[in-house]
Design an enzyme around this catalytic site. Structure first.
Site, PDB file in Angstrom:
ATOM      1  N   HIS A 181      48.255  39.777 -11.078  1.00  0.00           N
ATOM      2  CA  HIS A 181      49.307  40.697 -11.531  1.00  0.00           C
ATOM      3  C   HIS A 181      48.691  41.868 -12.270  1.00  0.00           C
ATOM      4  O   HIS A 181      47.926  41.681 -13.197  1.00  0.00           O
ATOM      5  CB  HIS A 181      50.275  39.970 -12.481  1.00  0.00           C
ATOM      6  CG  HIS A 181      51.174  39.002 -11.784  1.00  0.00           C
ATOM      7  ND1 HIS A 181      52.338  38.547 -12.336  1.00  0.00           N
ATOM      8  CD2 HIS A 181      51.078  38.420 -10.574  1.00  0.00           C
ATOM      9  CE1 HIS A 181      52.918  37.718 -11.491  1.00  0.00           C
ATOM     10  NE2 HIS A 181      52.177  37.614 -10.420  1.00  0.00           N
ATOM     11  N   TYR A 207      59.695  39.779 -19.314  1.00  0.00           N
ATOM     12  CA  TYR A 207      60.004  39.326 -20.676  1.00  0.00           C
ATOM     13  C   TYR A 207      61.278  40.048 -21.101  1.00  0.00           C
ATOM     14  O   TYR A 207      61.300  41.281 -21.144  1.00  0.00           O
ATOM     15  CB  TYR A 207      58.889  39.711 -21.634  1.00  0.00           C
ATOM     16  CG  TYR A 207      57.623  38.870 -21.501  1.00  0.00           C
ATOM     17  CD1 TYR A 207      57.428  37.755 -22.309  1.00  0.00           C
ATOM     18  CD2 TYR A 207      56.626  39.207 -20.587  1.00  0.00           C
ATOM     19  CE1 TYR A 207      56.268  36.988 -22.216  1.00  0.00           C
ATOM     20  CE2 TYR A 207      55.471  38.439 -20.479  1.00  0.00           C
ATOM     21  CZ  TYR A 207      55.306  37.330 -21.301  1.00  0.00           C
ATOM     22  OH  TYR A 207      54.155  36.578 -21.201  1.00  0.00           O
ATOM     23  N   PRO A 226      54.068  30.450 -27.203  1.00  0.00           N
ATOM     24  CA  PRO A 226      53.676  30.792 -25.827  1.00  0.00           C
ATOM     25  C   PRO A 226      53.976  32.230 -25.396  1.00  0.00           C
ATOM     26  O   PRO A 226      53.565  32.633 -24.306  1.00  0.00           O
ATOM     27  CB  PRO A 226      54.491  29.801 -24.977  1.00  0.00           C
ATOM     28  CG  PRO A 226      55.641  29.409 -25.827  1.00  0.00           C
ATOM     29  CD  PRO A 226      55.169  29.478 -27.244  1.00  0.00           C
ATOM     30  N   LYS A 277      48.597  32.883 -24.560  1.00  0.00           N
ATOM     31  CA  LYS A 277      47.195  32.853 -25.004  1.00  0.00           C
ATOM     32  C   LYS A 277      46.586  31.448 -25.124  1.00  0.00           C
ATOM     33  O   LYS A 277      45.365  31.310 -25.263  1.00  0.00           O
ATOM     34  CB  LYS A 277      47.081  33.541 -26.384  1.00  0.00           C
ATOM     35  CG  LYS A 277      47.292  35.025 -26.334  1.00  0.00           C
ATOM     36  CD  LYS A 277      46.016  35.740 -25.927  1.00  0.00           C
ATOM     37  CE  LYS A 277      46.243  37.152 -25.474  1.00  0.00           C
ATOM     38  NZ  LYS A 277      46.234  37.372 -24.048  1.00  0.00           N
ATOM     39  N   TYR A 306      47.186  41.671 -24.122  1.00  0.00           N
ATOM     40  CA  TYR A 306      47.715  40.732 -23.136  1.00  0.00           C
ATOM     41  C   TYR A 306      46.642  40.330 -22.122  1.00  0.00           C
ATOM     42  O   TYR A 306      46.510  39.155 -21.778  1.00  0.00           O
ATOM     43  CB  TYR A 306      48.941  41.335 -22.426  1.00  0.00           C
ATOM     44  CG  TYR A 306      49.787  40.284 -21.751  1.00  0.00           C
ATOM     45  CD1 TYR A 306      50.961  39.803 -22.341  1.00  0.00           C
ATOM     46  CD2 TYR A 306      49.407  39.735 -20.533  1.00  0.00           C
ATOM     47  CE1 TYR A 306      51.727  38.817 -21.735  1.00  0.00           C
ATOM     48  CE2 TYR A 306      50.161  38.744 -19.919  1.00  0.00           C
ATOM     49  CZ  TYR A 306      51.316  38.297 -20.517  1.00  0.00           C
ATOM     50  OH  TYR A 306      52.068  37.311 -19.919  1.00  0.00           O
TER      51      TYR A 306
HETATM   52  C1  PHB Z   1      54.358  30.575 -17.616  1.00  0.00           C
HETATM   53  O1  PHB Z   1      54.285  31.020 -16.463  1.00  0.00           O
HETATM   54  O2  PHB Z   1      54.521  29.351 -17.822  1.00  0.00           O
HETATM   55  C2  PHB Z   1      54.272  31.480 -18.778  1.00  0.00           C
HETATM   56  C3  PHB Z   1      54.093  32.831 -18.563  1.00  0.00           C
HETATM   57  C4  PHB Z   1      54.017  33.688 -19.645  1.00  0.00           C
HETATM   58  C5  PHB Z   1      54.136  33.200 -20.919  1.00  0.00           C
HETATM   59  C6  PHB Z   1      54.316  31.841 -21.142  1.00  0.00           C
HETATM   60  C7  PHB Z   1      54.388  30.977 -20.062  1.00  0.00           C
HETATM   61  O3  PHB Z   1      54.086  34.051 -21.969  1.00  0.00           O
END
Ligand code: PHB
Ligand code: APR
Length: 397
Positions: free
Chosen positions: A75, A202, A294, A298, A386
């Site tokens: 990505h 997000y 989460p 990280k 990120y």
């Molecule tokens: C996930 O794909 O499980 C995932 C992706 C981004 C995050 C947390 C979990 O910030």
């Protein structure tokens, strides 16, 4: 009782323990890995799935990245959605790096297959019960098939996660614990439906956070913010899809199709750091020493970063008997960890609704998101963190 002898006794076959065992093997350093759970359990445990470019480079560079390169989804950016609109943060354009979506349990499978492939010891359903004498001649006691066994080693690597035995083995007076609990949790689902977006989304909404992620072109991974004490049984499938649709709705008619839910679970959110991450010849790595919420993706990446630092220290020790790098282990890891803690706490507070937030706080959330997505400087800051801050040493470790 049989006593096994090795150079490094590794407790835990999560990403930290397995990556460490693998990198040490490549350097000719012997280890024994103990894992309390079965192989099947650790290979099917659903966890996060975002790999920083630096993590990907380590896995590929150490020869376990073949399937990751084939199946991982690269990505170049992510989307932030608020006020009914999506805004793209283009990592590649802003910082020239990207991320890869590849489930943690797939990384675990690849590392276990490698270890078994070169016939190095890894014991499943073998629970470490005690770590002793780590100031002088470390020993690990463990139980397997109802019998007690012991490993005598030069060093112990505590890769046994947040609930393991290694951190509590360090006298409380020698550890400083930094901790923050968040007044919310994530309800996560894995669903058999094509991801509604090619990139992660997000979302901040008045009803709370939502995240769209994926595992493959056929499987979506989605999360909604919920109360920390929530019972997963109060979230029938329809309610989850309904809530996701409400929070992720856009003014231009974003469509989120549902599909069979394959797995459902609630993840509490906390930030946690134990300093100094080492005591004598015992080292803590990954979740045993630190937890991040989460939101910044990280957790696994920090575990791999700890492994690099410890590998470097152990290689130096076995080559030249010098202990400088080992002595600096915790200090060096913590510089990266605190920056990841800062980033994760910031992403978390920007994107979630806290209980009893008023209109003013809502205005601040929106202004912050507007700023982050409209200022190149602010977008670059997000992107740089990120994709993963640079390591302070080049190469595999
Ligand atoms: C996930 O794909 O499980 C995932 C992706 C981004 C995050 C947390 C979990 O910030
Ligand atoms: N004896 C043997 N194994 C143990 C013991 C014990 N006493 N206690 C715990 N374990 C094992 C657990 O069963 C688990 O498989 O240690 C392993 C720890 O693995 P993780 O919890 O995955 O931790 P870590 O390797 O540090 O990985 C960090 O994984 O937990 C996620 O979100 C976290 O992404 C982060 C990453």
């Amino acid at each position: 009782m049989v006593t096994l002898r090795t150079q490094v006794g590794i407790i835990g076959a999560g990403p930290a323990g397995l990556t460490l065992a693998h990198l040490l093997h490549l350097q000719g350093i012997e280890s024994v890995v103990l894992e309390r759970q079965s192989r099947e359990h650790v290979e099917t445990r659903v966890r996060a799935g975002v790999l920083e470019q630096g993590t990907v480079e380590i896995l590929i560079g150490s020869g376990v990245g073949e399937r990751l390169q084939r199946e991982g989804l690269q990505h170049r950016g992510v989307q932030l959605r608020f006020d009914g609109k999506s805004h793209r943060i283009d990592f590649q354009e802003l910082v020239g790096r990207s991320i890869t979506v590849y489930a943690q349990q797939e990384v675990v499978k690849d590392l276990i297959a490698a270890r078994i492939g070169y016939h190095e010891p890894i014991f499943f359903e073998a629970e470490a019960t005690q770590v002793a004498d780590f100031d002088a001649q470390p020993r690990v006691r463990y139980q397997q098939d109802g019998a007690s066994h012991e490993i005598a080693c030069d060093f112990i690597a505590g890769c046994d996660g947040f609930h393991g035995i290694c951190r509590p083995a360090i006298p409380a007076a020698a550890l400083k614990i930094h901790e923050r609990h968040y007044p919310f949790a994530w309800l996560g689902i894995l669903a058999r439906v094509a991801p509604a977006s090619e990139e992660l989304i997000y979302t901040y909404h008045e009803r709370g956070f939502a995240l769209l992620s994926m595992r493959s072109p056929e499987v979506s991974r989605l999360y909604v913010q919920c109360d920390p004490g929530e019972d997963v049984n109060h979230w029938p499938d329809d309610r989850i899809w309904e809530e996701l649709r409400t929070r992720m709705a856009t003014r231009d008619g974003f469509v989120l199709k549902d599909g069979p839910i394959l797995q459902k679970g609630i993840t509490p959110m906390r930030s946690f750091v134990a300093e100094p991450m080492q005591a004598g010849r015992l080292f803590l790595l990954g979740d045993a020493a630190h937890i991040v919420p989460p939101t910044g993706a990280k957790g696994l990446n920090l575990a791999v970063a700890d492994v690099r630092v410890l590998t470097r220290g152990l290689v130096e020790f076995y080559k030249s008997k010098k202990r400088d790098a080992l002595q600096q282990y915790g200090e060096r890891c913590l510089r990266r960890i605190w920056k990841a803690q800062r980033f994760s706490a910031w992403m978390t507070s920007m994107l979630h609704r806290f209980p009893n937030e008023d209109d003013f706080s809502h205005g601040i959330h929106l202004a912050e998101l507007d700023y982050v997505t409209s200022s190149r400087a602010a977008s670059t800051t997000l992107a740089e963190n990120y994709v993963g801050l640079p390591f302070d040493t080049p190469g595999l470790f």
